[in-house]
Design an enzyme around this catalytic site. Structure first.
Site, short mmCIF file in Angstrom:
data_model
loop_
_atom_site.label_atom_id
_atom_site.label_comp_id
_atom_site.label_asym_id
_atom_site.label_seq_id
_atom_site.Cartn_x
_atom_site.Cartn_y
_atom_site.Cartn_z
N GLU A 218 0.84 -1.20 0.00
CA GLU A 218 0.00 0.00 0.00
C GLU A 218 0.87 1.25 0.00
O GLU A 218 0.60 2.21 -0.74
CB GLU A 218 -0.92 0.00 1.22
CG GLU A 218 -1.83 1.21 1.26
CD GLU A 218 -2.47 1.42 2.62
OE1 GLU A 218 -3.66 1.81 2.65
OE2 GLU A 218 -1.79 1.22 3.65
N TRP B 37 -8.51 -1.77 0.54
CA TRP B 37 -9.30 -0.65 0.03
C TRP B 37 -10.56 -1.11 -0.70
O TRP B 37 -11.31 -0.28 -1.23
CB TRP B 37 -8.46 0.21 -0.91
CG TRP B 37 -7.55 1.15 -0.21
CD1 TRP B 37 -6.23 0.98 0.09
CD2 TRP B 37 -7.90 2.44 0.32
NE1 TRP B 37 -5.72 2.06 0.76
CE2 TRP B 37 -6.72 2.98 0.92
CE3 TRP B 37 -9.07 3.19 0.36
CZ2 TRP B 37 -6.71 4.23 1.53
CZ3 TRP B 37 -9.06 4.44 0.97
CH2 TRP B 37 -7.89 4.94 1.54
N TYR C 149 -4.60 9.69 -0.63
CA TYR C 149 -3.23 9.85 -0.18
C TYR C 149 -2.18 10.11 -1.27
O TYR C 149 -1.56 11.17 -1.29
CB TYR C 149 -2.82 8.60 0.61
CG TYR C 149 -3.60 8.39 1.86
CD1 TYR C 149 -3.27 9.04 3.03
CD2 TYR C 149 -4.69 7.51 1.88
CE1 TYR C 149 -3.99 8.84 4.21
CE2 TYR C 149 -5.42 7.30 3.04
CZ TYR C 149 -5.06 7.97 4.20
OH TYR C 149 -5.78 7.78 5.35
N CYS D 229 -6.69 9.75 6.95
CA CYS D 229 -6.62 9.59 8.41
C CYS D 229 -5.21 9.95 8.89
O CYS D 229 -5.05 10.80 9.74
CB CYS D 229 -6.98 8.17 8.80
SG CYS D 229 -8.70 7.73 8.42
N ARG E 284 -5.51 12.09 12.29
CA ARG E 284 -6.71 12.76 12.80
C ARG E 284 -7.70 11.76 13.37
O ARG E 284 -8.48 12.07 14.28
CB ARG E 284 -7.40 13.56 11.70
CG ARG E 284 -7.91 12.68 10.57
CD ARG E 284 -8.92 13.36 9.67
NE ARG E 284 -9.40 12.41 8.67
CZ ARG E 284 -10.49 11.67 8.81
NH1 ARG E 284 -11.25 11.75 9.89
NH2 ARG E 284 -10.85 10.82 7.85
N ASP F 105 -8.35 3.96 13.98
CA ASP F 105 -8.91 2.68 14.40
C ASP F 105 -7.76 1.87 15.00
O ASP F 105 -6.92 1.34 14.28
CB ASP F 105 -9.52 1.98 13.19
CG ASP F 105 -9.95 0.55 13.44
OD1 ASP F 105 -9.79 0.06 14.57
OD2 ASP F 105 -10.41 -0.10 12.48
#
Length: 319
Positions: free
Chosen positions: A76, A98, A140, A201, A221, A224
């Site tokens: 990733e 994803w 991203y 995130c 921000r 999980d």
């Protein structure tokens, strides 16, 4: 607040870095505020958290109390560095992390109740279908290596200019201006958030050089802790190692900072099981070669030793 009983840990190695992670998990589960969230699943959450890891000697923050698929996380990361935003290259490598977002979008827009596995198979087999339904928007990697710019045309309108490759700029600035406090890669492009399948995130990466070592602060921000954070820690540490190699510094400290740091309520079984386990081992990462640039790494360049994780713990992803 009801809580899942957890076993008191037996700290045979009280200095093992992973106790930071487990202590954070325990604190969220026992003390976090219970609240509803975007997914409808519900979370327990605390605001403002920090973890620190020293990467000296090849050490990596790779969780041992359950198996973390670090090759998936690395693939990733390498995909981010290409600037691509379609899941098809990941699907063709067997990376599934994803898939749920474009699948949910497809079902919502078409009304076709296609199974996730069938949707992913079609992404792999049909390039035109993938081009239409596999894109995540400017997530991203797009922001990292092609942040959009606009230049005035002269009649009060603007045209798109050349994108900013933030990653390349940070490599350059680390070499040319090591004392700068502006070695930053930013993913939070306010103008394009609504076009993203998921706003970033892990959003802000700031590098710093101190005493010949390259350090990194990552601000996230939303986190999980059960499913996402083990991947985020590995990926940030891997990026730090790569940047250090490319700029000629020793890897230093990774400082992870969380905003809304949470556990999903349907992860109770994972929390209970993982908090009953004791971390062990010291995983080490070797970069097998020094590529010509930060964008030329391959999955074969990442060699991990000393990793003997305990069994994986499956849990659903909240979309």
């Amino acid at each position: 607040m009801a809580s899942v009983p957890v076993q008191t840990d037996s700290r045979t190695d009280p200095d093992h870095w992973e106790w930071q992670y487990l202590d954070l998990m325990r604190r969220i589960w026992e003390q976090g505020s219970e609240r509803q969230d975007r997914t409808g699943v519900g979370t327990r959450s605390i605001m403002g958290t920090m973890l620190r890891f020293d990467l000296a000697g090849g050490a990596m923050p790779l969780v041992t109390t359950k198996r973390v698929y670090w090759k998936t996380a690395t693939r990733e990361l390498l995909w981010f560095l290409t600037g691509k935003t379609n899941i098809r290259p990941l699907v063709l490598q067997g990376v599934k992390i994803w898939n749920e977002w474009p699948h949910a979008n497809y079902v919502r827009e078409t009304g076709e109740e296609i199974a996730l596995d069938d949707f992913v198979a079609r992404i792999a087999e049909d390039q035109e279908f993938a081009a239409r339904w596999g894109d995540l928007g400017p997530v991203y990697g797009k922001q990292w290596v092609d942040w959009p710019t606009y230049e005035p045309v002269g009649d009060g309108t603007y045209r798109q200019g050349q994108g900013v490759n933030q990653v390349a700029e940070v490599v350059r600035s680390l070499k040319e201006n090591p004392g700068s406090r502006r070695h930053i890669i930013e993913g939070w492009n306010v103008a394009e958030l609504d076009s993203m399948a998921l706003p970033p995130c892990h959003k802000t990466y700031q590098f710093q050089i101190g005493e010949g070592r390259l350090n990194l602060v990552l601000y996230q921000r939303s986190c999980d802790v059960a499913l996402g954070l083990p991947f985020n820690l590995w990926s940030a540490a891997a990026l730090l190692r790569m940047m250090a190699q490319q700029t000629g510094y020793e890897p230093g400290e990774l400082v992870w900072m969380g905003g809304d740091t949470h556990l999903y309520l349907n992860h109770a079984h994972l929390v209970e099981e993982q908090l009953s386990r004791v971390p062990e081992g010291a995983p080490v990462l070797e970069l097998a070669r020094t590529p010509d640039s930060i964008f030329d790494y391959r999955i074969e360049d990442f060699v991990v030793s000393g990793y003997a994780p305990q069994a994986p713990i499956a849990a659903p992803v909240a979309v």
